[in-house]
Design a protein around this motif. Structure first.
Motif, mmCIF file in Angstrom:
data_model
loop_
_atom_site.group_PDB
_atom_site.id
_atom_site.type_symbol
_atom_site.label_atom_id
_atom_site.label_comp_id
_atom_site.label_asym_id
_atom_site.label_seq_id
_atom_site.Cartn_x
_atom_site.Cartn_y
_atom_site.Cartn_z
ATOM 1 N N TYR A 178 0.774 -1.230 0.000
ATOM 2 C CA TYR A 178 0.000 0.000 0.000
ATOM 3 C C TYR A 178 0.810 1.287 0.000
ATOM 4 O O TYR A 178 0.252 2.347 -0.246
ATOM 5 C CB TYR A 178 -0.938 0.012 1.214
ATOM 6 C CG TYR A 178 -1.928 -1.127 1.189
ATOM 7 C CD1 TYR A 178 -2.778 -1.280 0.120
ATOM 8 C CD2 TYR A 178 -1.975 -2.060 2.213
ATOM 9 C CE1 TYR A 178 -3.679 -2.328 0.071
ATOM 10 C CE2 TYR A 178 -2.873 -3.104 2.173
ATOM 11 C CZ TYR A 178 -3.728 -3.240 1.108
ATOM 12 O OH TYR A 178 -4.602 -4.277 1.057
ATOM 13 N N SER A 179 2.091 1.234 0.303
ATOM 14 C CA SER A 179 2.866 2.470 0.333
ATOM 15 C C SER A 179 3.754 2.558 -0.902
ATOM 16 O O SER A 179 3.837 1.626 -1.700
ATOM 17 C CB SER A 179 3.709 2.549 1.606
ATOM 18 O OG SER A 179 4.763 1.617 1.541
ATOM 19 N N ALA A 180 4.448 3.687 -1.047
ATOM 20 C CA ALA A 180 5.278 3.885 -2.235
ATOM 21 C C ALA A 180 6.488 2.962 -2.258
ATOM 22 O O ALA A 180 7.002 2.627 -3.312
ATOM 23 C CB ALA A 180 5.727 5.341 -2.305
ATOM 24 N N VAL A 181 6.965 2.554 -1.083
ATOM 25 C CA VAL A 181 8.129 1.672 -0.999
ATOM 26 C C VAL A 181 7.764 0.475 -0.131
ATOM 27 O O VAL A 181 7.572 0.607 1.065
ATOM 28 C CB VAL A 181 9.342 2.389 -0.375
ATOM 29 C CG1 VAL A 181 10.548 1.442 -0.343
ATOM 30 C CG2 VAL A 181 9.681 3.647 -1.150
ATOM 31 N N ARG A 202 11.314 -3.902 15.397
ATOM 32 C CA ARG A 202 10.253 -3.468 14.481
ATOM 33 C C ARG A 202 10.868 -3.315 13.093
ATOM 34 O O ARG A 202 11.875 -2.634 12.929
ATOM 35 C CB ARG A 202 9.648 -2.146 14.944
ATOM 36 C CG ARG A 202 8.630 -1.557 13.961
ATOM 37 C CD ARG A 202 7.978 -0.307 14.531
ATOM 38 N NE ARG A 202 7.027 0.267 13.573
ATOM 39 C CZ ARG A 202 6.012 1.059 13.900
ATOM 40 N NH1 ARG A 202 5.810 1.376 15.180
ATOM 41 N NH2 ARG A 202 5.197 1.534 12.982
ATOM 42 N N VAL A 203 10.270 -3.969 12.098
ATOM 43 C CA VAL A 203 10.748 -3.890 10.723
ATOM 44 C C VAL A 203 9.585 -3.478 9.840
ATOM 45 O O VAL A 203 8.482 -4.019 9.961
ATOM 46 C CB VAL A 203 11.318 -5.243 10.238
ATOM 47 C CG1 VAL A 203 11.733 -5.152 8.775
ATOM 48 C CG2 VAL A 203 12.496 -5.664 11.103
ATOM 49 N N GLU A 204 9.836 -2.517 8.939
ATOM 50 C CA GLU A 204 8.775 -2.040 8.048
ATOM 51 C C GLU A 204 9.182 -2.159 6.588
ATOM 52 O O GLU A 204 10.345 -2.364 6.265
ATOM 53 C CB GLU A 204 8.439 -0.573 8.362
ATOM 54 C CG GLU A 204 7.923 -0.379 9.775
ATOM 55 C CD GLU A 204 7.015 0.831 9.920
ATOM 56 O OE1 GLU A 204 6.302 1.163 8.967
ATOM 57 O OE2 GLU A 204 7.033 1.430 10.998
ATOM 58 N N THR A 205 8.220 -2.051 5.737
ATOM 59 C CA THR A 205 8.314 -1.938 4.280
ATOM 60 C C THR A 205 8.781 -3.216 3.600
ATOM 61 O O THR A 205 8.000 -3.882 2.948
ATOM 62 C CB THR A 205 9.199 -0.749 3.839
ATOM 63 O OG1 THR A 205 10.545 -0.945 4.229
ATOM 64 C CG2 THR A 205 8.685 0.548 4.424
ATOM 65 N N ILE A 206 10.047 -3.579 3.711
ATOM 66 C CA ILE A 206 10.581 -4.747 3.010
ATOM 67 C C ILE A 206 11.802 -5.249 3.770
ATOM 68 O O ILE A 206 12.568 -4.460 4.321
ATOM 69 C CB ILE A 206 10.945 -4.411 1.552
ATOM 70 C CG1 ILE A 206 11.461 -5.649 0.817
ATOM 71 C CG2 ILE A 206 11.941 -3.263 1.480
ATOM 72 C CD1 ILE A 206 11.677 -5.422 -0.678
ATOM 73 N N ALA A 207 11.956 -6.561 3.809
ATOM 74 C CA ALA A 207 13.117 -7.166 4.472
ATOM 75 C C ALA A 207 13.306 -8.571 3.927
ATOM 76 O O ALA A 207 12.363 -9.202 3.439
ATOM 77 C CB ALA A 207 12.923 -7.215 5.988
ATOM 78 N N SER A 208 14.511 -9.052 4.006
ATOM 79 C CA SER A 208 14.789 -10.419 3.591
ATOM 80 C C SER A 208 14.405 -11.389 4.710
ATOM 81 O O SER A 208 14.219 -10.995 5.871
ATOM 82 C CB SER A 208 16.281 -10.578 3.281
ATOM 83 O OG SER A 208 17.043 -10.426 4.471
ATOM 84 N N GLY A 233 0.758 2.284 16.179
ATOM 85 C CA GLY A 233 1.358 3.308 15.339
ATOM 86 C C GLY A 233 1.682 2.838 13.936
ATOM 87 O O GLY A 233 2.640 3.297 13.319
ATOM 88 N N VAL A 234 0.877 1.922 13.401
ATOM 89 C CA VAL A 234 1.114 1.402 12.060
ATOM 90 C C VAL A 234 0.328 2.232 11.053
ATOM 91 O O VAL A 234 -0.863 2.498 11.245
ATOM 92 C CB VAL A 234 0.699 -0.073 11.962
ATOM 93 C CG1 VAL A 234 0.930 -0.605 10.555
ATOM 94 C CG2 VAL A 234 1.482 -0.906 12.972
ATOM 95 N N GLY A 235 0.982 2.651 9.970
ATOM 96 C CA GLY A 235 0.305 3.392 8.912
ATOM 97 C C GLY A 235 0.049 2.481 7.726
ATOM 98 O O GLY A 235 -0.395 1.343 7.884
ATOM 99 N N LEU A 236 0.341 2.961 6.520
ATOM 100 C CA LEU A 236 0.133 2.144 5.331
ATOM 101 C C LEU A 236 1.312 1.233 5.022
ATOM 102 O O LEU A 236 1.230 0.393 4.133
ATOM 103 C CB LEU A 236 -0.146 3.041 4.123
ATOM 104 C CG LEU A 236 -1.508 3.732 4.126
ATOM 105 C CD1 LEU A 236 -1.670 4.567 2.865
ATOM 106 C CD2 LEU A 236 -2.633 2.716 4.228
ATOM 107 N N ASP A 237 2.422 1.414 5.743
ATOM 108 C CA ASP A 237 3.543 0.502 5.553
ATOM 109 C C ASP A 237 3.288 -0.792 6.305
ATOM 110 O O ASP A 237 2.817 -0.791 7.445
ATOM 111 C CB ASP A 237 4.840 1.129 6.067
ATOM 112 C CG ASP A 237 5.374 2.184 5.121
ATOM 113 O OD1 ASP A 237 5.592 1.863 3.946
ATOM 114 O OD2 ASP A 237 5.580 3.328 5.568
ATOM 115 N N GLN A 238 3.609 -1.924 5.677
ATOM 116 C CA GLN A 238 3.579 -3.193 6.387
ATOM 117 C C GLN A 238 4.592 -3.139 7.526
ATOM 118 O O GLN A 238 5.613 -2.460 7.423
ATOM 119 C CB GLN A 238 3.934 -4.327 5.431
ATOM 120 C CG GLN A 238 3.003 -4.432 4.236
ATOM 121 C CD GLN A 238 3.458 -5.511 3.279
ATOM 122 O OE1 GLN A 238 3.050 -6.653 3.396
ATOM 123 N NE2 GLN A 238 4.309 -5.150 2.329
#
Length: 295
Positions: A204-207, A270-276, A251-256
């Motif tokens: 849902y987010s740009a990245v 806490r990890v957001e957006t993308i991770a291996s 406090g979670v927004g549109l980023d996973q």
């Protein structure tokens, strides 16, 4: 193991437009905004989750796209960080520099981005770069990104961002809130809990990337070593949304986002957006020293 999952594939409408553009995008793509910049060469950089940047070590994540809006793989990008000192006429002072480290995925995934486009990532590089950066003071900062992709010069991209005393939302060292009974049940099990906010196949987010998919793989590989909960975005209107408690309590927004909580109910990662997979497993291993690498 307690496992709750929203395994629905969503096609999502466009996000609301970014704030007033810093300049026009001559390539005809998305206009620049507060977290995005375009170089004179037509390359684009977008910072992910800038609200998560705080004093001390922070995971600084950004995506590179080429003039045709395609991810830039294997860029030789150099990143410089400047503090804007309000006590010295807003002087731009370099604080640190680093070669960008690309996020690599172990498997191939497909998901739908916020613009409705289906993207396939991995195995291998992603066009998203993440480095651990130590910020020494709060306030206004600028990141400068230069380098090359293949034989093409990236040009120079500068994006302003803010570093907070502490990051937004629920952070390391806080007690995990018992927002709903499912969370209370997991936290009372006497072992670590991993909570993921996001949907399989949607972004849902740009990245972002297949963070939810990777978290499911972690749950499958280490099912007996932690409790796992998955909460998805609702799509009953034009904009995706999490339950109110996820936004207010976590406090979670549109980023996973993936939270790692120890057996005492304290948030440790806490990890957001993308991770291996390796990055997520390392967070779990910090709570369970006996965890064996399974990938």
């Amino acid at each position: 193991m307690r496992l709750t999952s929203a395994r629905t594939f969503f096609i999502v409408a466009l996000l609301a437009a970014l704030a007033a553009a810093c300049g026009d995008d001559s390539s005809g793509g998305e206009p620049d905004g507060p977290d995005r910049a375009t170089s004179t060469s037509g390359f684009h950089v977008t910072i992910a989750a800038p609200e998560q940047l705080e004093i001390g070590p922070s995971r600084f994540v950004f995506a590179l796209d080429d003039p045709r809006q395609r991810p830039v793989l294997n860029a030789r990008a150099h990143v410089k960080f400047y503090f804007i000192d309000p006590k010295a006429n807003n002087r731009k002072t370099i604080k640190s520099s680093v070669d960008a480290a690309q996020v690599s995925l172990e498997k191939r995934y497909s998901f739908t981005r916020d613009d409705g486009e289906t993207v396939t990532m991995g195995p291998g590089e992603t066009g998203v770069y993440a480095n651990e950066i130590a910020f020494d003071q709060p306030g206004d900062w600028v990141v400068e990104i230069t380098g090359a992709a293949g034989t093409a010069n990236l040009g120079m991209m500068e994006v302003a961002f803010a570093v907070g005393e502490v990051a937004a939302g629920l952070q390391k060292g806080a007690l995990a809130p018992v927002s709903i009974p499912e969370i209370g049940g997991a936290l009372s099990a006497g072992r670590p809990t991993v909570i993921t906010f996001g949907n399989l196949g949607a972004c849902y987010s740009a990245v972002c990337g297949p963070l939810t998919e990777v978290a499911h793989e972690l749950a499958d590989a280490h099912a007996d070593e932690a409790e796992y909960l998955f909460f998805g975005f609702a799509t009953d209107d034009a904009s995706p949304a999490l339950p109110t408690w996820a936004t207010t309590d976590w406090g979670v927004g549109l980023d996973q986002a993936v939270f790692f909580i120890d057996a005492d109910g304290v948030v440790r990662g806490r990890v957001e957006t993308i991770a291996s997979y390796a990055e997520l497993e390392a967070h779990l291993a910090a709570l369970l020293p006996q965890v064996r690498a399974s990938y």
